[in-house]
Write a protein that holds these residues in place. Structure first.
Motif: not given
Length: 400
Positions: A217-236
Motif C-alpha cells: 500500500t505504500g507509506k502514509a507519511k501524513d506530511e503536508i506536501h506544500s503550504n498551499h491549500d484550496f478551501d481547506g483541502i491540503q496535499e500530503y
C-alpha cells in the motif's frame, strides 16, 4: 345335407374370404401408389411424413385426426379457421400462421382418400436402421484409436507415489525456511527495524509476513506536501501504492515492446491490416462454399422454350401448392405482378428459391432441386410478369 357338402361350403367361404382380403390389400396398395403421386404433386412442398416443414409432419395423422376432418381441412382450411374450429386454429397458430392452400377445386374425396392411404402406409413402415454393422465397426475402431481420458485415481501407483513425494519435499522446504527465519530473526534483534534493512527486499518480505502491508500500500507519511491549500483541502506527501507503480513500469515495458513489434520491425499486423486479411480469407471461403447466401451470382434469364417448359413443370410440381397454378398467389405471394418481397431480378429469385425464407414459410429447395432446375423455374416465374391471372392476390413488397 351331407357332411362333405358342409365341408365344401366352409372351404368355399374360407377361399372367398381369403380372396377378398387379398383383393382389399391390393386395392389399398394401389390407393397408396396413387396417393403418393398426388402427395408429391401437391403436398410435398409444405409437408413431410417424418419431419415438420412449413406444415406439420403427417406420420400417423389418421390416428390423431378424424378422416372427415382431414378432408374438410384439405379442401378449405381457411374456412375452418375462420369458423373457429379449435383444432384448425391450433395448427394455424403453431405453424407460424401460414394458411394451407385450399384444394377443394383440385382434389376429389377419392384423391384425398388415396393420400391418406399413402400416409398410412408410410407411417407403418419401420424406422430405418441408424447405421450398418460396417459403420458400427468403423466407429468402434475410431473410438478405440481416440485418446481416452484417465482420472487421477486410475493412474499407476508409481505416479501417485511420485506426486506425493514431490508434495512432501515442497512442504519440507517451506517448513525449513520458516524455521530458519524464526531462528535468525531473534538473532538480529532491533536491527530489523533499521530503515536500511526495512527498505531492503528481505526486510520488505519479512515485514509483509509479519502483517506490515506498506510494501503493497505504500507509506502514509501524513506530511503536508506544500503550504498551499484550496478551501481547506491540503496535499500530503504520501507514497503511491507500490502495486500501482509496478503496473505502470510493466506498461512502459509493454509499450516499448509493442512499438518495436508493430511499428519498427513490422513483424505484426495492425488492426486494419488484420481486418482486410480476414475479409479476404472470408471472401475466398465464401467463393468456395456452395451454401453461402451472400455469394455474388450473375445468372442471366433463360429465354429458350425448352428451359421455360422445364421451369413450368418444376413450378407446377413444387411451387403451385403455395403460389397457385398460374402463380396468382394463395398461401405465398402473387408472382405475376411487379411487387417483390425479396427482389425481382433472376439472381434474387434464384437465391429465394434456393435458400428459402423459413420465417415466412418458404422452404429452401437447394436439397431437392438442382442449380439448373432453380434457374429454369426462376426464369419461368419472370416470364409470367404481366399475365394478370384471375383471382390474383394483392401486391406484396416493393415495386421493382
Amino acid at each position: 345335407m351331407s357332411w362333405n357338402t358342409v365341408k365344401i361350403k366352409k372351404g368355399s367361404l374360407a377361399l372367398a374370404a381369403g380372396l377378398l382380403l387379398l383383393g382389399t390389400t391390393a386395392v389399398q396398395a394401389q390407393d397408396a401408389v396413387e396417393g403418393k403421386k398426388i402427395f408429391d404433386a401437391n403436398c410435398s412442398a409444405c409437408h413431410s411424413i417424418e419431419t415438420d416443414v412449413v406444415g406439420p409432419a403427417l406420420k400417423d395423422v389418421h390416428k390423431r385426426r378424424d378422416e372427415a376432418w382431414i378432408k374438410k381441412f384439405v379442401k378449405n382450411s381457411t374456412e375452418m379457421i375462420q369458423s373457429g374450429d379449435p383444432t384448425a386454429k391450433e395448427v394455424f397458430e403453431k405453424y407460424g400462421k401460414v394458411q394451407m392452400a385450399s384444394f377443394g377445386g383440385q382434389l376429389s374425396d377419392s384423391d384425398i382418400d388415396n393420400v391418406i392411404a399413402y400416409v398410412k402406409e408410410e407411417s407403418e413402415k419401420p424406422a430405418a436402421a441408424a447405421a450398418t454393422p460396417a459403420a458400427d465397426s468403423g466407429t468402434e475402431a475410431e473410438a478405440a484409436a481416440a485418446p481416452k481420458e484417465v482420472s487421477f485415481m486410475e493412474l499407476p501407483p508409481l505416479v501417485h507415489i511420485t506426486i506425493a513425494l514431490s508434495g512432501i519435499i515442497v512442504l519440507l522446504i517451506i517448513a525449513t525456511l520458516i524455521m530458519l527465519i524464526r531462528l535468525f530473526i531473534p538473532m538480529l534483534g532491533d536491527s530489523i527495524y533499521d530503515e536500511d534493512f526495512r527498505s531492503s527486499f528481505a526486510g520488505r518480505v519479512l515485514f509483509l509476513m509479519r502483517g506490515d502491508a506498506t510494501v503493497v500500500t505504500g507509506k502514509a507519511k501524513d506530511e503536508i506536501h506544500s503550504n498551499h491549500d484550496f478551501d481547506g483541502i491540503q496535499e500530503y506527501d504520501n507514497d503511491l501504492p507500490p502495486w500501482w507503480k509496478y503496473m505502470f513500469y510493466v506498461s512502459i515495458v509493454f509499450a516499448i515492446g509493442y512499438m518495436l513489434h508493430f511499428h519498427v520491425f513490422n513483424s505484426g499486423l495492425l488492426q486494419e491490416q488484420e481486418y482486410e486479411l480476414e475479409m479476404q480469407q472470408a471472401a475466398l471461403f465464401a467463393a468456395s462454399a456452395d451454401n453461402d447466401p451472400n455469394a455474388v451470382t450473375n445468372f442471366e434469364v433463360l429465354t429458350d422454350a425448352a428451359a421455360l417448359e422445364s421451369g413450368k413443370s418444376t413450378f407446377l410440381t413444387n411451387c403451385a401448392a403455395c403460389h397457385g397454378q398460374e402463380a396468382q398467389g394463395t398461401v405465398g405471394p402473387n408472382l405475376t405482378d411487379e411487387y417483390w418481397l425479396h427482389g425481382g431480378n433472376v439472381n434474387d429469385i434464384f437465391k429465394t428459391v434456393k435458400f428459402g425464407v423459413p420465417a415466412k414459410g418458404m422452404v429452401p429447395w437447394q436439397g431437392k432441386l438442382s442449380k439448373d432446375q432453380i434457374l429454369e423455374v426462376s426464369s419461368y416465374i419472370l416470364s409470367l410478369q404481366g399475365t394478370n391471372p384471375a383471382n390474383a392476390k394483392e401486391p406484396q413488397g416493393e415495386k421493382q
